[in-house]
Design a protein around this motif. Structure first.
Motif, PDB file in Angstrom:
ATOM      1  N   LEU A  41       8.607  32.170 105.295  1.00  9.39           N
ATOM      2  CA  LEU A  41       7.204  32.219 104.884  1.00  9.39           C
ATOM      3  C   LEU A  41       6.302  32.257 106.108  1.00  9.39           C
ATOM      4  O   LEU A  41       6.573  31.609 107.122  1.00  9.39           O
ATOM      5  CB  LEU A  41       6.843  30.983 104.065  1.00  9.39           C
ATOM      6  N   SER A 374      12.793  36.612  94.996  1.00  7.57           N
ATOM      7  CA  SER A 374      13.679  36.597  96.158  1.00  7.57           C
ATOM      8  C   SER A 374      14.498  37.883  96.180  1.00  7.57           C
ATOM      9  O   SER A 374      14.577  38.611  95.188  1.00  7.57           O
ATOM     10  CB  SER A 374      14.605  35.384  96.111  1.00  7.57           C
ATOM     11  N   LEU A 381       9.223  32.613  94.051  1.00 11.28           N
ATOM     12  CA  LEU A 381       8.228  31.844  94.800  1.00 11.28           C
ATOM     13  C   LEU A 381       6.890  32.004  94.097  1.00 11.28           C
ATOM     14  O   LEU A 381       6.556  33.108  93.652  1.00 11.28           O
ATOM     15  CB  LEU A 381       8.134  32.360  96.235  1.00 11.28           C
ATOM     16  N   TRP A 431       5.564  36.464 102.263  1.00  6.27           N
ATOM     17  CA  TRP A 431       6.976  36.071 102.198  1.00  6.27           C
ATOM     18  C   TRP A 431       7.833  37.235 102.667  1.00  6.27           C
ATOM     19  O   TRP A 431       7.770  38.331 102.090  1.00  6.27           O
ATOM     20  CB  TRP A 431       7.323  35.702 100.758  1.00  6.27           C
ATOM     21  N   THR A 433      11.386  38.429 102.583  1.00  5.73           N
ATOM     22  CA  THR A 433      12.622  38.130 101.866  1.00  5.73           C
ATOM     23  C   THR A 433      13.833  38.780 102.506  1.00  5.73           C
ATOM     24  O   THR A 433      14.973  38.487 102.126  1.00  5.73           O
ATOM     25  CB  THR A 433      12.533  38.610 100.409  1.00  5.73           C
TER      26      THR A 433
END
Length: 797
Positions: A41, A374, A381, A431, A433
């Motif tokens: 993150l 994800s 998330l 984010w 991933t």
């Protein structure tokens, strides 16, 4: 005691399968299952950029001045871009190293990472579009500054080949004169308009809010900005338009202009998740629909009694997460709106709607927002806001289970009201991933509705002139486009427009609406002559303009223009300075030194190449020159390999690979990049020659007329037949015999299925035009009026 133990074990066995299914009625504490590596993150806390590896990494603070927002991960996860203050954009390594500003610290507008490379596109102020590698190297200007031009939002295509952008032309204190969507290739070599709008015409779209691209880079999504920020705030129509030009298809009547309200599916060309519904309040009249950008078809997933936000596709495209709350009607604001928003919960649904959607969260202390998947599709998330206005980030299993807090605090925390219930969470976190989807779309293609096909065909067909008026004829009938000046010359139809020269200017005629625009002006050049050639995609025009100097010299200017940017490729001396030769007492007159002008053989904007040959004078057709348009310089100059100059100007294939030239008794096919290397001979029948050779759009076929006589003569040599040469088989075959005493090939249809053949009847002396299908030799008469002048095929296939 044994009885009590037995009852307790029985109770536990009964409860175990229920707990595995995610039911929360029984207060049995679950065993914690360690989560896999979920990437990392970047988030804002105290106005600074922090990073954290998920799920259990130690937070690391990367900035210390408290003025930062909008963190954005590069595709590799090795770099971060972020905004500092209101105007600056900085880039730094994921560990905080190598921090540096874009644009030397001056103002930057929109910015975005390429989808697969650590390369940033950004707008210098609102005037210039540039790209640069993450480390600050390889800076490239894609769109130069214009005195009255402004660039708005930008969006990379999913394949990384193009950048779409909003463009507006407006003089100070005046309303916009032009605005539209354009795209530029990632290397800056190609630039083309996708859809224009003229605010002076109320019937057209008034302005553009760029949304983004669909999967496969097939469509662009945009909204009509209604010419008013207030109207846009209450929802605006959403459109899809083919990225290679076409007619917009309206997908929805009203959509709020938020990036998380329109989310294309990464694995499918035909689905975009959209939150539809008018009125700026996000707590009412908001439904989740799946829209098909090719057909406009819509499927509604949610019911009318809930208000939905922030759809998010799973990586495999089989599920969708979203936030929903009971629809509370027009609350206006205040405490009732705050209480209503506290009922937002996280849901997951199968795309096919079966079984019913599953609610993942139900904590009365939180309002849930902005779900993201994800890479493995097993976790989500999401952001939360509690009653005390504290913002945090959590992860929950996508199949259901207990959420775990990842980041306790995002600050400065957004106000609960946001903008009428919508919060821009993307300004607070990003984010990485590790997921890079590279779906193969080669087997897929969007299916157009019959209505859209008809709209696209409006600007395609045979273009012709009748009494100074341009007309377009296709299967939908005849349509009047508009008048052309009587002295219009060098009429050159292309895939999109008709170019012509008049009054020392290059003009274009738009067949879709009959409007004309000036591309370039040449006021002070004496004795002008022109040659024009469209790029293969029809977006840019190459020109050669020849003029006489006061010293008796002859010069040629070679360049390209798309109406927004003008680039000069070269200026050549066609004839050196000196007195004009005195005419001999009687012909023939020997050719003058040098050449008279340049003929453009072909122009490929994407490849950045332009090929020319001289015409007239001693150098007539004696060489072929290739120009590198990216560098603005000549690449090579190739002489013809034989002493015999072809009697007709060579014809270059659209892909710039093959040159067709005629010699007595044969047709020759040369390699354009090496004329002196191998070439192909196509033997002709005795005492015949080739006329009007023209390549198919895919460069695989050459159509030509076979005429009587070994070489072209001043007298009329009758056309004996229509032929086509196939490059794959290196064979020539006859399509039509004994065509007409006088015939002309006017080119191919854009789909490469037919040629446009114009013929003069030897008895009635009337001109007819036909489409001849190359595969079947079937001929279809085009009902053109008499005394009309065919210009060629224009527009889409």
């Amino acid at each position: 005691m044994k009885k009590c133990t037995f009852l307790l074990l029985t109770l536990l066995l009964l409860l175990t399968p229920v707990a595995c299914q995610g039911t929360l009625e029984v207060g049995v504490e679950r065993a914690y299952t360690p989560m896999p590596n979920l990437g990392k993150l970047a988030y804002v806390q105290g106005g600074d950029i922090w990073v954290k590896a998920l799920p259990d990494g130690e937070p690391q603070r990367l900035t210390t001045d408290g003025r930062n927002s909008e963190p954005r991960w590069s595709p590799s996860g090795q770099w971060l871009a972020f905004r500092k203050g209101d105007y600056q954009v900085w880039v730094m390594g994921a560990d905080g190293s190598a921090s540096h500003p874009l644009n030397e610290g001056a103002a930057v507008g929109a910015f975005a990472w390429a989808p697969t490379d650590d390369r940033l596109a950004y707008v210098v102020g609102d005037k210039e579009l540039q790209t640069v590698d993450a480390d600050g190297s390889a800076q490239t200007v894609l769109v130069l500054q214009s005195p009255f031009g402004k660039i708005g939002q930008i969006a990379w295509s999913p394949d990384g080949e193009w950048i779409a952008y909003e463009w507006q032309e407006q003089e100070a204190g005046q309303p916009p004169t032009y605005q539209g969507l354009l795209k530029v290739s990632a290397d800056g070599k190609s630039r083309m308009p996708i859809y224009p709008a003229y605010p002076s015409k109320p019937s057209e779209i008034r302005g553009f809010h760029l949304v983004g691209w669909t999967a496969g880079s097939y469509f662009l999504l945009f909204q009509d900005d209604m010419g008013s920020a207030s109207l846009l705030a209450d929802g605006a129509p959403l459109y899809a338009i083919p990225a290679d030009d076409g007619t917009p298809v309206q997908l929805a009547d009203s959509v709020l202009a938020y990036s998380d309200f329109v989310v294309p599916k990464a694995t499918d060309l035909t689905q975009v998740a959209v939150i539809v519904g008018s009125y700026r309040g996000a707590w009412t009249n908001k439904a989740l629909q799946f829209l098909n950008p090719a057909t406009g078809e819509a499927t509604t997933l949610t019911s009318a009694d809930v208000a939905v936000s922030s759809p998010s596709w799973s990586p495999d495209g089989q599920k969708i997460a979203y936030v929903a709350m009971p629809d509370r009607g027009d609350l206006g604001g205040g405490e009732p709106a705050r209480q209503a928003l506290m009922q937002r919960r996280l849901w997951v649904a199968n795309v096919d709607g079966e079984p019913q959607a599953q609610q993942l969260t139900n904590d009365l202390n939180y309002r849930d927002e902005r779900p993201l998947w994800s890479a493995d599709g097993k976790h989500i998330l999401f952001a939360r806001l509690n009653a005390g206005n504290q913002a945090s980030l959590w992860v929950i299993p996508a199949a259901g289970g207990e959420p775990l807090q990842m980041v306790k605090e995002l600050t400065p925390a957004p106000e609960w009201f946001g903008y009428y219930g919508h919060i821009d969470w993307d300004g607070l976190f990003d984010w990485w991933t590790g997921l890079h989807q590279t779906a193969d779309y080669s087997a897929l293609s969007p299916t157009m509705t019959p209505t859209q096909e008809k709209d696209l065909s409006i600007t395609s067909g045979v273009l012709y002139l009748k009494e100074g008026i341009a007309y377009l004829l296709n299967e939908d009938g005849e349509r009047r486009i508009g008048p052309l000046p009587e002295d219009a010359g060098h009429l050159t139809p292309g895939p999109r427009y008709l170019a012509y020269v008049q009054d020392n200017r290059i003009w274009i005629l738009n067949p879709s609406d009959g409007t004309t625009d000036t591309l370039l002006e040449f006021h002070d050049l004496v004795g002008q002559d022109f040659d024009l050639c469209w790029s293969t995609d029809g977006s840019t025009l190459a020109y050669a303009v020849t003029w006489s100097g006061p010293d008796g010299s002859r010069k040629v200017g070679l360049g390209i223009t798309d109406g927004y940017e003008h680039r000069v490729a070269d200026t050549l001396i066609a004839r050196s300075a000196g007195p004009t030769p005195t005419l001999p007492p009687e012909p023939p007159m020997p050719p003058e030194p040098g050449f008279a002008s340049l003929r453009i053989l072909g122009f490929d904007l994407v490849a950045g190449k332009l090929l020319v040959t001289p015409v007239g004078g001693q150098e007539h057709l004696s060489w072929v020159g290739t120009y590198d348009l990216c560098k603005g310089e000549p690449m090579r100059k190739q002489p013809w390999p034989t002493a015999v100059v072809p009697p007709l100007i060579p014809v270059l294939s659209p892909d710039l690979t093959l040159l067709a030239a005629t010699q007595p008794g044969e047709l020759q096919i040369y390699r354009a990049d090496n004329i002196g290397a191998d070439w192909i001979y196509v033997e002709l029948p005795a005492e015949t020659h080739v006329m009007w050779p023209c390549w198919s759009p895919d460069s695989q076929r050459l159509a030509y007329l076979l005429n009587e006589g070994a070489t072209p003569g001043l007298d009329v040599s009758p056309a004996l037949g229509l032929w086509v040469w196939e490059s794959k088989s290196n064979q020539a075959r006859q399509l039509l015999p004994a065509v007409s005493p006088e015939a002309v090939l006017r080119g191919w249809t854009a789909d490469g299925q037919a040629v446009v053949l114009e013929m003069l009847d030897g008895i009635s002396r009337q001109v007819t035009v036909s489409l001849v299908e190359v595969d079947t030799s079937r001929s279809r008469l085009i009902p053109l009026p008499q005394d009309s002048r065919v210009l060629g095929w224009i527009g889409n296939s």
